[in-house]
Design an enzyme around this catalytic site. Structure first.
Site, PDB file in Angstrom:
ATOM      1  N   ARG A   1      45.607  32.529  46.746  1.00 14.99           N
ATOM      2  CA  ARG A   1      44.663  33.166  47.485  1.00 14.99           C
ATOM      3  C   ARG A   1      45.477  34.465  47.987  1.00 14.99           C
ATOM      4  O   ARG A   1      46.484  33.536  49.404  1.00 14.99           O
ATOM      5  CB  ARG A   1      43.872  32.783  48.255  1.00 14.99           C
TER       6      ARG A   1
ATOM      7  N   GLU B   1      40.446  40.838  46.034  1.00 15.11           N
ATOM      8  CA  GLU B   1      40.178  41.044  44.921  1.00 15.11           C
ATOM      9  C   GLU B   1      38.740  41.583  43.861  1.00 15.11           C
ATOM     10  O   GLU B   1      37.773  40.923  44.877  1.00 15.11           O
ATOM     11  CB  GLU B   1      40.399  39.314  44.511  1.00 15.11           C
TER      12      GLU B   1
ATOM     13  N   HIS C   1      45.186  37.678  38.360  1.00 12.88           N
ATOM     14  CA  HIS C   1      45.048  35.811  38.557  1.00 12.88           C
ATOM     15  C   HIS C   1      45.129  34.916  37.693  1.00 12.88           C
ATOM     16  O   HIS C   1      43.849  34.186  37.096  1.00 12.88           O
ATOM     17  CB  HIS C   1      43.509  36.200  39.477  1.00 12.88           C
TER      18      HIS C   1
HETATM   19  C1  DGY Z   1      41.885  27.849  41.311  1.00  7.88           C
HETATM   20  O1  DGY Z   1      41.681  27.147  40.344  1.00  7.88           O
HETATM   21  O2  DGY Z   1      41.180  28.033  41.720  1.00  7.88           O
HETATM   22  C2  DGY Z   1      42.463  29.161  40.528  1.00  7.88           C
HETATM   23  O3  DGY Z   1      42.555  30.005  41.642  1.00  7.88           O
HETATM   24  C3  DGY Z   1      42.176  29.501  39.048  1.00  7.88           C
HETATM   25  O4  DGY Z   1      42.379  28.993  37.966  1.00  7.88           O
END
Ligand code: DGY
Length: 384
Positions: A274, A303, A321
């Site tokens: 993240r 983001e 992402h």
């Molecule tokens: C998640 O699943 O947490 C990813 O960041 C997106 O697929």
């Protein structure tokens, strides 16, 4: 006149008795048949725009049984309150991560929250490995050079990058994805592994030890895996550091200016977890003054925005992402999210195994694949 800002929603299985909202189009078809087999009327938003809370609340309306939502949405008090007031009994994030979900608010509203673990592991680790290689071997920078028509012939000093073989890879957060990435780098490039995690990953350590013995038996140098005491030690020791932590208060800006300064001048930093785990403005400043330092980023602090200056840096590789973006994984995530909502609405028990592959093919097991606040279910019994 219809309001031009109103999003279009496609309705499937119109006569289903349970009303389920899906706030984005999802890949594949299995997810839809899981919901329709559970007698759900499924309303899918056709827009690619991020829905506002007001739009979601309006769509939930007076009666809604469950929602599959996105990591771009803010699932807190307001949305769980609206869902509970509409009789809702199920929410699933279409993601394994759920930092966009206020789980306590969901629990207070009596709503179980599902997520989609187990289908992102290798896919996400493969992207972290790709970013590592792209950053270290300057692939994107070299691609831009070629497209810019600047290649005038081979030179001994052109695009010198990093050799990974025998160096040290550092994993921050050694759960499923971190461990899969670590194994890829150890097995693929014979790197030694150091990691930081609150808990030891004994399985990974034993795996690397056995692999090290195999290498020695074949006349090669061994590899090792060690859990270090602190984040700082991993940063100082590793040539490559990949972030695989959750995002919470304890990991927000885990990598800041002070910690970047601990890293080797020519280290590589990769983030597929993240964005806010890294202080992105500090990273921009660090990359500006350390040309040999490289970063590979799949996620960003604000983001979809990026901090000023990030896109101007040749030593940073950036992708939008997409670490989980393989057809298999994204369809698997849709299947698990649908099975979460359908299972919760049918009052099924929660699956008690990290292996979720039985949900992906054939008959769907009569279980809810993954709930992050299972305690809420104790108070819900007899939903049917
Ligand atoms: C998640 O699943 O947490 C990813 O960041 C997106 O697929």
């Amino acid at each position: 006149m219809p309001d031009p800002t109103t999003k279009n929603w496609t309705v499937r299985n119109e006569d289903g008795s349970r009303r389920v909202l899906v706030t984005k189009q999802l890949p594949g078809t299995r997810w839809l048949s899981i919901l329709t087999s559970a007698d759900c009327r499924v309303e899918v938003c056709d827009s690619d725009d991020v829905l506002t809370n007001a739009e979601i609340v309006e769509r939930i309306g007076d009666r809604c049984d469950g929602v599959i939502g996105q990591l771009t949405e803010d699932w807190g008090e307001e949305l769980f309150g609206a869902l509970a007031a509409a009789g809702g009994r199920a929410y699933s994030n279409y993601a394994v991560g759920y930092n966009n979900v206020d789980v306590d608010a969901a629990t207070r509203a009596g709503i179980p929250v599902g997520n989609t673990p187990g289908v992102l592991t290798e896919t996400t680790a493969e992207m972290a490995a790709s970013l590592t290689l792209s950053a270290g071997r300057r692939i994107v920078e070299a691609d831009r050079f070629m497209r810019g028509g600047r290649y005038e012939g081979w030179l001994p000093t052109m695009f010198l990058g990093q050799r990974f073989y025998g160096k040290t890879v550092g994993v921050m957060g050694c759960g499923r994805i971190g461990a899969a990435y670590g194994r890829m780098m150890v097995e693929g490039f014979k790197m030694n592994l150091v990691y930081y995690d609150l808990y030891p990953n004994e399985r990974l350590e034993a795996y690397v030890a056995a692999y090290g013995e195999h290498l020695v038996a074949n006349g090669e140098a061994p590899v090792t895996a060690r859990r270090l005491e602190t984040v700082d030690e991993v940063l100082a020791e590793a040539d490559v550091v990949s972030i695989h932590t959750v995002l919470d208060e304890s990991t927000h800006h885990l990598i800041n200016a002070e910690r970047l300064a601990l890293m080797k001048d020519d280290a590589i930093l990769v983030n597929t977890a993240r964005g806010p785990v890294i202080d992105e403005a500090a990273l921009v400043a660090h990359c500006r003054t350390h040309q040999d330092f490289k970063a590979g980023l799949d996620v960003f602090e604000d983001e979809p925005a990026m901090k000023p200056g990030l896109t101007e840096l040749d030593n940073v590789t950036i992708v939008p992402h997409i670490a989980s973006a393989t057809t298999w994984t994204r369809e698997g995530m849709a299947t698990l999210a649908a099975a979460n909502v359908a299972g919760l609405l049918q009052g099924l028990p929660v699956w008690d195994d990290v292996d979720v592959t039985p949900f992906l093919d054939g008959d769907v097991p009569p279980f809810v694949p993954s709930v992050v606040n299972p305690s809420v279910l104790n108070g819900i019994g007899g939903m049917e």
